[in-house]
Design an enzyme around this catalytic site. Structure first.
Site, PDB file in Angstrom:
ATOM      1  N   GLY A  12     -47.436   0.103 -44.857  1.00  0.00           N
ATOM      2  CA  GLY A  12     -46.427  -1.093 -44.549  1.00  0.00           C
ATOM      3  C   GLY A  12     -46.196  -1.506 -42.895  1.00  0.00           C
ATOM      4  O   GLY A  12     -45.564  -0.700 -42.282  1.00  0.00           O
ATOM      5  N   GLY A  14     -44.783  -4.099 -41.900  1.00  0.00           N
ATOM      6  CA  GLY A  14     -43.761  -5.272 -41.744  1.00  0.00           C
ATOM      7  C   GLY A  14     -42.585  -4.738 -41.020  1.00  0.00           C
ATOM      8  O   GLY A  14     -42.848  -3.821 -39.908  1.00  0.00           O
ATOM      9  N   VAL A  80     -52.808   0.570 -50.262  1.00  0.00           N
ATOM     10  CA  VAL A  80     -52.087   1.880 -50.887  1.00  0.00           C
ATOM     11  C   VAL A  80     -52.037   1.895 -52.239  1.00  0.00           C
ATOM     12  O   VAL A  80     -51.597   0.823 -52.685  1.00  0.00           O
ATOM     13  CB  VAL A  80     -50.860   2.520 -50.268  1.00  0.00           C
ATOM     14  CG1 VAL A  80     -50.294   3.607 -51.223  1.00  0.00           C
ATOM     15  CG2 VAL A  80     -51.293   2.985 -48.792  1.00  0.00           C
ATOM     16  N   GLU A 176     -34.481 -24.449 -46.191  1.00  0.00           N
ATOM     17  CA  GLU A 176     -35.303 -24.594 -44.698  1.00  0.00           C
ATOM     18  C   GLU A 176     -36.448 -25.281 -45.277  1.00  0.00           C
ATOM     19  O   GLU A 176     -36.810 -26.257 -44.621  1.00  0.00           O
ATOM     20  CB  GLU A 176     -35.700 -23.201 -44.338  1.00  0.00           C
ATOM     21  CG  GLU A 176     -34.231 -22.409 -43.922  1.00  0.00           C
ATOM     22  CD  GLU A 176     -34.474 -21.036 -43.009  1.00  0.00           C
ATOM     23  OE1 GLU A 176     -33.674 -20.983 -42.129  1.00  0.00           O
ATOM     24  OE2 GLU A 176     -35.465 -20.404 -43.417  1.00  0.00           O
ATOM     25  N   ALA A 320     -34.366  -8.889 -43.178  1.00  0.00           N
ATOM     26  CA  ALA A 320     -35.107  -8.244 -41.932  1.00  0.00           C
ATOM     27  C   ALA A 320     -34.393  -7.163 -41.213  1.00  0.00           C
ATOM     28  O   ALA A 320     -34.764  -6.099 -41.095  1.00  0.00           O
ATOM     29  CB  ALA A 320     -35.624  -9.313 -41.016  1.00  0.00           C
TER      30      ALA A 320
HETATM   31  C1  LIG Z   1     -40.202 -17.041 -46.676  1.00  0.00           C
HETATM   32  C2  LIG Z   1     -39.353 -15.652 -46.086  1.00  0.00           C
HETATM   33  C3  LIG Z   1     -38.121 -16.251 -45.457  1.00  0.00           C
HETATM   34  C4  LIG Z   1     -37.385 -15.082 -44.862  1.00  0.00           C
HETATM   35  N1  LIG Z   1     -36.125 -15.424 -44.263  1.00  0.00           N
HETATM   36  C5  LIG Z   1     -35.490 -14.551 -43.613  1.00  0.00           C
HETATM   37  C6  LIG Z   1     -34.419 -14.659 -42.597  1.00  0.00           C
HETATM   38  O1  LIG Z   1     -34.441 -15.865 -42.142  1.00  0.00           O
HETATM   39  N2  LIG Z   1     -33.611 -13.621 -42.285  1.00  0.00           N
HETATM   40  C7  LIG Z   1     -33.756 -12.352 -42.640  1.00  0.00           C
HETATM   41  O2  LIG Z   1     -33.469 -11.451 -42.145  1.00  0.00           O
HETATM   42  N3  LIG Z   1     -34.790 -12.206 -43.831  1.00  0.00           N
HETATM   43  C8  LIG Z   1     -35.717 -13.164 -44.151  1.00  0.00           C
HETATM   44  N4  LIG Z   1     -36.438 -12.855 -44.963  1.00  0.00           N
HETATM   45  C9  LIG Z   1     -36.476 -11.563 -45.499  1.00  0.00           C
HETATM   46  C10 LIG Z   1     -37.531 -10.425 -44.711  1.00  0.00           C
HETATM   47  O3  LIG Z   1     -38.638 -11.128 -44.226  1.00  0.00           O
HETATM   48  C11 LIG Z   1     -37.622  -9.305 -45.397  1.00  0.00           C
HETATM   49  O4  LIG Z   1     -36.382  -8.743 -45.799  1.00  0.00           O
HETATM   50  C12 LIG Z   1     -38.385  -8.140 -44.573  1.00  0.00           C
HETATM   51  O5  LIG Z   1     -39.599  -8.706 -44.250  1.00  0.00           O
HETATM   52  C13 LIG Z   1     -38.363  -6.939 -45.346  1.00  0.00           C
HETATM   53  O6  LIG Z   1     -39.087  -5.918 -44.618  1.00  0.00           O
HETATM   54  P1  LIG Z   1     -40.233  -4.876 -45.116  1.00  0.00           P
HETATM   55  O7  LIG Z   1     -40.563  -3.881 -43.882  1.00  0.00           O
HETATM   56  O8  LIG Z   1     -39.271  -4.177 -46.151  1.00  0.00           O
HETATM   57  O9  LIG Z   1     -41.376  -5.719 -45.817  1.00  0.00           O
HETATM   58  P2  LIG Z   1     -42.324  -6.646 -45.267  1.00  0.00           P
HETATM   59  O10 LIG Z   1     -41.764  -7.164 -43.940  1.00  0.00           O
HETATM   60  O11 LIG Z   1     -42.721  -7.765 -46.327  1.00  0.00           O
HETATM   61  O12 LIG Z   1     -43.576  -5.805 -45.078  1.00  0.00           O
HETATM   62  C14 LIG Z   1     -44.383  -5.162 -46.085  1.00  0.00           C
HETATM   63  C15 LIG Z   1     -45.583  -4.798 -45.560  1.00  0.00           C
HETATM   64  O13 LIG Z   1     -46.222  -4.042 -46.341  1.00  0.00           O
HETATM   65  C16 LIG Z   1     -47.701  -4.328 -46.585  1.00  0.00           C
HETATM   66  N5  LIG Z   1     -47.933  -3.932 -47.981  1.00  0.00           N
HETATM   67  C17 LIG Z   1     -47.260  -4.166 -49.296  1.00  0.00           C
HETATM   68  N6  LIG Z   1     -48.037  -3.516 -50.242  1.00  0.00           N
HETATM   69  C18 LIG Z   1     -48.928  -2.530 -49.586  1.00  0.00           C
HETATM   70  C19 LIG Z   1     -49.915  -1.742 -50.149  1.00  0.00           C
HETATM   71  N7  LIG Z   1     -49.856  -1.496 -51.241  1.00  0.00           N
HETATM   72  N8  LIG Z   1     -50.791  -1.106 -49.332  1.00  0.00           N
HETATM   73  C20 LIG Z   1     -50.753  -1.356 -47.843  1.00  0.00           C
HETATM   74  N9  LIG Z   1     -49.869  -2.365 -47.196  1.00  0.00           N
HETATM   75  C21 LIG Z   1     -48.966  -2.721 -48.115  1.00  0.00           C
HETATM   76  C22 LIG Z   1     -47.598  -5.690 -46.608  1.00  0.00           C
HETATM   77  O14 LIG Z   1     -48.874  -6.155 -46.255  1.00  0.00           O
HETATM   78  C23 LIG Z   1     -46.592  -5.875 -45.419  1.00  0.00           C
HETATM   79  O15 LIG Z   1     -47.246  -6.185 -44.217  1.00  0.00           O
HETATM   80  C24 LIG Z   1     -37.461 -13.830 -45.531  1.00  0.00           C
HETATM   81  C25 LIG Z   1     -38.656 -13.584 -46.547  1.00  0.00           C
HETATM   82  C26 LIG Z   1     -39.341 -14.652 -46.842  1.00  0.00           C
HETATM   83  C27 LIG Z   1     -40.689 -14.361 -47.687  1.00  0.00           C
END
Ligand SMILES: Cc1cc2nc3c(=O)[nH]c(=O)nc-3n(C[C@H](O)[C@H](O)[C@H](O)COP(=O)(O)OP(=O)(O)OC[C@H]3O[C@@H](n4cnc5c(N)ncnc54)[C@H](O)[C@@H]3O)c2cc1C
Length: 441
Positions: A12, A14, A80, A176, A320
């Site tokens: 990931g 993200g 994965v 939003e 985030a």
């Molecule tokens: C529309 C929207 C608006 C948001 N607004 C806010 C906000 O204003 N403020 C805030 O704090 N939070 C906000 N969030 C929430 C925030 O974006 C998430 O909490 C944050 O992205 C979580 O981070 P993460 O690393 O856990 O997952 P993510 O950032 O979602 O990253 C996960 C990554 O894993 C990859 N992945 C998933 N499964 C697999 C797999 N099987 N194999 C390989 N790669 C994989 C995906 O492609 C992605 O790149 C928002 C979310 C959304 C959807």
């Protein structure tokens, strides 16, 4: 051990995965970051792509470009599909192979969440959600196409259904989106059509909760609702969507006819818990220990939206900042262990606050005892969001676009791009009449 140099696999790219990778920049290890897409995505601004303010390239950057200076890191495009925590390897599917094992010494899973339709997966066809860039482009197509379809429609009685937008879920994304669509119809589109008046579009925001932005204080939630209503958004609370189909939505027995329904409600975690076969919370998020590792497997860490951890008796939110701080913590912990140092103390989340934008120049902000709504909150929102974009080139480009949009009302990307063919029509019961010979007002 996969080789002479220890290997850290991060799944990931993200917020959580990228923070972990960056924390391992100088670690004496090979870092392998695997993602199923080639870009890191700034999800908090997805709604601006979906409402045509920003272009896709302004909120996403290639992961390998972000990490280009990190010489110990290799980026792999692949999905994965499983983990063998006893043999210490992950299984990857790429363009031409499946089940390719990649061994690890340390593993960080940061795979985020996906949409949840609360057991009604049949809604997905009619109400797309907003989680990826592809989702945002598809929602943007749907919104812009609705106006085109209405302009081409000669029967004025159908204009109202075509120009009714329903958002299901009044959390930050729904609020939003509703505010941004209201600004789109009032500022950007108002003088561009002849048969329809975009300002007459009906925007409905619904939620079964008693108030919008349920995680904010009552006062801020009321301020957000009042602002939405002043923008012409119809806020309907206390009832969820009983049915979503090609004709629209049924709420509390009433049908709202609409061709454009957008799902802004629930999310479900990635299958990381199933891959690991470990304890999850009720939502399916992996229960992690205070050092974000998996019980019994001190070399496996789960961070961000797909992890479940309580702090002071409350579960940490899926935002985030939690993902970034947990990713950074896991990366630093692994770096320390690899350098022969002791493991650090438990993870502790530092809450910097919550924000949501409601239309042009208005936001709500809650940080500790500070509760603000209005333009000052919007300025803080803009500064924080610019600061957290992954690259300085994006910061500049988004900043300039916002200024341009503010001054002119024009948006950055209003193209309808159908990646899968040239079909003009959205799903719907009746044909659109594309006879443009006669124009009726
Ligand atoms: C529309 C929207 C608006 C948001 N607004 C806010 C906000 O204003 N403020 C805030 O704090 N939070 C906000 N969030 C929430 C925030 O974006 C998430 O909490 C944050 O992205 C979580 O981070 P993460 O690393 O856990 O997952 P993510 O950032 O979602 O990253 C996960 C990554 O894993 C990859 N992945 C998933 N499964 C697999 C797999 N099987 N194999 C390989 N790669 C994989 C995906 O492609 C992605 O790149 C928002 C979310 C959304 C959807």
């Amino acid at each position: 051990m996969p080789g002479s140099v220890p290997r850290v696999v991060i799944v990931g790219g993200g917020f959580g995965g990228l923070a972990a990778a960056r924390a391992l920049k100088n670690a004496p290890a090979e870092i392998v970051l695997i993602d199923r897409v080639n870009h890191h995505l700034f999800q908090p601004l997805l709604y601006q792509v979906a409402t045509a303010v920003l272009a896709t390239g302004q909120i996403g950057s290639p992961i390998r470009n972000i990490l280009r200076k990190q010489k110990n890191t290799i980026v792999i495009l692949g999905e994965v599909t499983g983990v063998d925590k006893d043999k210490k390897c992950v299984f990857v599917k790429d363009a031409d192979r499946t089940g390719v094992p990649i061994p690890y010494d340390f593993l960080v899973l940061a795979t985020g969440v996906t949409h949840s339709y609360f057991g009604h997966n049949e809604f997905e066809r009619f109400a797309p959600g907003l989680k990826s860039l592809a989702d945002a482009v598809s929602v943007r197509n749907k919104i812009l196409q609705a106006f085109e379809q209405a302009e081409a429609e000669e029967d004025p009685s159908r204009h109202r259904d075509l120009l009714t937008f329903v958002l299901v879920g009044a959390g930050p994304t729904g609020v939003e989106m509703a505010g941004a669509i209201a600004v789109l119809v009032r500022n950007t589109l108002k003088s561009e059509f002849r048969r329809i008046n975009p300002e007459k579009a009906r925007i409905v925001l619904l939620d079964m909760a008693p108030r919008v932005l349920g995680t904010f204080s009552e006062h801020l939630s009321q301020a957000a609702k009042a602002r939405l209503e002043s923008l012409g958004v119809e806020v309907r609370l206390g009832n969820g969507a009983d049915q979503i189909d090609a004709e629209g939505v049924i709420v509390a027995g009433e049908r709202i006819s609409s061709q454009t329904v957008i799902w802004t409600a629930g999310v479900a975690p990635s299958p990381a818990g199933k891959w690991l076969n470990v304890t999850t919370d009720r939502a399916g998020r992996v229960r992690v220990q205070q050092d974000v590792s998996v019980p019994g497997y001190p070399e496996v860490f789960v961070v961000g939206d797909t992890a479940s951890l309580d702090q002071d008796g409350k579960p940490l939110p899926g935002v985030a900042q939690v993902a970034i701080q947990q990713g950074r913590y896991a990366g630093n912990l692994i770096h320390r262990v690899l350098s022969g140092k002791s493991r650090p103390g438990p993870f502790r989340y530092f809450d910097k606050g919550n924000m949501a934008v409601v239309g042009k120049g208005f936001a709500v902000l809650q940080s500790g005892k500070v509760h603000l709504s209005g333009f000052v909150a919007w300025l803080a929102w803009a500064a924080v969001h610019l600061q957290f974009l992954a690259q300085s080139s994006l910061r500049l480009s988004v900043f300039l676009q916002w200024i341009w949009t503010c001054i002119t009302g024009q948006r950055g990307s209003r193209l309808i791009v159908n990646h899968h063919g040239g079909e003009l029509r959205t799903q719907g019961p009746q044909e659109t009449h594309l006879e443009l010979a006669k124009t009726s007002k």
